[in-house]
Design a protein around this motif. Structure first.
Motif, PDB file in Angstrom:
ATOM      1  N   LEU A 162      -4.457   6.695 -11.009  1.00  0.00           N
ATOM      2  CA  LEU A 162      -5.461   6.965  -9.979  1.00  0.00           C
ATOM      3  C   LEU A 162      -6.156   5.673  -9.554  1.00  0.00           C
ATOM      4  O   LEU A 162      -6.343   5.423  -8.356  1.00  0.00           O
ATOM      5  CB  LEU A 162      -6.481   7.990 -10.486  1.00  0.00           C
ATOM      6  N   ASN A 163      -6.493   4.830 -10.503  1.00  0.00           N
ATOM      7  CA  ASN A 163      -7.137   3.554 -10.183  1.00  0.00           C
ATOM      8  C   ASN A 163      -6.208   2.629  -9.405  1.00  0.00           C
ATOM      9  O   ASN A 163      -6.666   1.870  -8.547  1.00  0.00           O
ATOM     10  CB  ASN A 163      -7.657   2.870 -11.452  1.00  0.00           C
ATOM     11  N   ASN A 220      -8.092  10.075   0.574  1.00  0.00           N
ATOM     12  CA  ASN A 220      -6.692   9.752   0.860  1.00  0.00           C
ATOM     13  C   ASN A 220      -5.781  10.194  -0.279  1.00  0.00           C
ATOM     14  O   ASN A 220      -4.663  10.672  -0.042  1.00  0.00           O
ATOM     15  CB  ASN A 220      -6.497   8.257   1.084  1.00  0.00           C
ATOM     16  N   VAL A 221      -6.247  10.017  -1.504  1.00  0.00           N
ATOM     17  CA  VAL A 221      -5.459  10.440  -2.667  1.00  0.00           C
ATOM     18  C   VAL A 221      -5.279  11.960  -2.631  1.00  0.00           C
ATOM     19  O   VAL A 221      -4.189  12.481  -2.920  1.00  0.00           O
ATOM     20  CB  VAL A 221      -6.103   9.969  -3.984  1.00  0.00           C
ATOM     21  N   LYS A 279       0.837  -1.201   0.000  1.00  0.00           N
ATOM     22  CA  LYS A 279       0.000   0.000   0.000  1.00  0.00           C
ATOM     23  C   LYS A 279       0.872   1.252   0.000  1.00  0.00           C
ATOM     24  O   LYS A 279       0.623   2.195  -0.752  1.00  0.00           O
ATOM     25  CB  LYS A 279      -0.948  -0.011   1.203  1.00  0.00           C
ATOM     26  N   TYR A 338      -6.668   3.061  -1.172  1.00  0.00           N
ATOM     27  CA  TYR A 338      -6.840   4.479  -0.870  1.00  0.00           C
ATOM     28  C   TYR A 338      -8.170   4.979  -1.421  1.00  0.00           C
ATOM     29  O   TYR A 338      -8.507   4.741  -2.571  1.00  0.00           O
ATOM     30  CB  TYR A 338      -5.691   5.304  -1.466  1.00  0.00           C
ATOM     31  N   ARG A 339      -8.911   5.680  -0.559  1.00  0.00           N
ATOM     32  CA  ARG A 339     -10.133   6.361  -1.005  1.00  0.00           C
ATOM     33  C   ARG A 339      -9.719   7.667  -1.687  1.00  0.00           C
ATOM     34  O   ARG A 339      -8.584   8.110  -1.546  1.00  0.00           O
ATOM     35  CB  ARG A 339     -11.041   6.659   0.198  1.00  0.00           C
ATOM     36  N   ASP A 340     -10.632   8.285  -2.394  1.00  0.00           N
ATOM     37  CA  ASP A 340     -10.302   9.541  -3.068  1.00  0.00           C
ATOM     38  C   ASP A 340      -9.828  10.602  -2.076  1.00  0.00           C
ATOM     39  O   ASP A 340      -8.924  11.388  -2.388  1.00  0.00           O
ATOM     40  CB  ASP A 340     -11.486  10.049  -3.888  1.00  0.00           C
ATOM     41  N   GLU A 365      -4.148   3.571  -7.150  1.00  0.00           N
ATOM     42  CA  GLU A 365      -4.245   4.023  -5.758  1.00  0.00           C
ATOM     43  C   GLU A 365      -5.504   3.468  -5.104  1.00  0.00           C
ATOM     44  O   GLU A 365      -5.479   3.007  -3.965  1.00  0.00           O
ATOM     45  CB  GLU A 365      -4.244   5.559  -5.678  1.00  0.00           C
ATOM     46  N   ARG A 366      -6.587   3.524  -5.844  1.00  0.00           N
ATOM     47  CA  ARG A 366      -7.851   2.993  -5.314  1.00  0.00           C
ATOM     48  C   ARG A 366      -7.742   1.491  -5.073  1.00  0.00           C
ATOM     49  O   ARG A 366      -8.204   0.988  -4.044  1.00  0.00           O
ATOM     50  CB  ARG A 366      -8.987   3.310  -6.288  1.00  0.00           C
ATOM     51  N   GLU A 367      -7.124   0.787  -5.997  1.00  0.00           N
ATOM     52  CA  GLU A 367      -6.961  -0.663  -5.849  1.00  0.00           C
ATOM     53  C   GLU A 367      -6.036  -1.002  -4.684  1.00  0.00           C
ATOM     54  O   GLU A 367      -6.161  -2.065  -4.071  1.00  0.00           O
ATOM     55  CB  GLU A 367      -6.436  -1.271  -7.147  1.00  0.00           C
TER      56      GLU A 367
END
Length: 169
Positions: free
Chosen positions: A121-122, A133-134, A98, A129-131, A124-126
């Motif tokens: 961006l995807n 958090n990004v 992570k 991380y939630r948006d 990070e989500r995978e």
């Protein structure tokens, strides 16, 4: 640099010593207070290991040796990261999957001036991380870049030993 970093440095040296960067920034109370507020707010973002690895990754890309030494210190003493993990982070990775995603994303934000791809961006989500958090990662990138830029422009006297470029480690 936020208050917790200053406290850590003072405790480490058992003195009233103030890092040269802080003394430099204190010349502008507006700038100092703005940075203190930003650091204070973002000190609650994510976890300490992710914040410190972000600082290392950003400072490495920006070539700010002053900040690299500070972030190496805090990564070791506050985030309790071993030396090999600090070096790995400076080279653009982390052993934790992570955190590795966050380090790689931070580097891309810097290198591409925020123009990351949907794939980035995807990823990070995978990684979990939630948006929100990004957004925190991007804000940390901006904050650390700001201090990197101040140190590059004003080049305060080095009060920490220099660190070798990651490529030579």
């Amino acid at each position: 640099m936020c208050a917790y970093l200053l406290i850590a440095f003072v405790e480490q040296r058992n003195s009233d010593w103030v890092p040269n960067m802080m003394a430099m920034l204190a010349q502008s109370s507006i700038t100092f207070n703005a940075l203190a507020a930003l650091f204070g707010s973002l000190s609650k973002a994510l976890d300490v290991k992710t914040r410190d690895t972000n600082g290392l990754a950003v400072s490495e890309v920006n070539g700010c040796n002053y900040c690299l030494k500070i972030h190496s210190f805090t990564a070791e003493h506050m985030a309790k990261l071993p030396g090999d993990e600090i070096i790995l982070t400076r080279k653009g990775h982390a052993s934790d999957p992570k955190r590795d995603a966050a380090v790689q994303f931070s580097r891309k934000v810097i290198e591409f001036r925020g123009n990351v791809s949907d794939t980035d961006l995807n990823a990070e989500r995978e990684a979990g991380y939630r948006d929100a958090n990004v957004m925190e990662i991007v804000a940390l990138v901006a904050m650390y870049s700001l201090t990197n830029f101040f140190n590059s422009v004003f080049d305060p006297e080095k009060d920490f030993p220099l660190v070798a470029p990651a490529g030579s480690i």
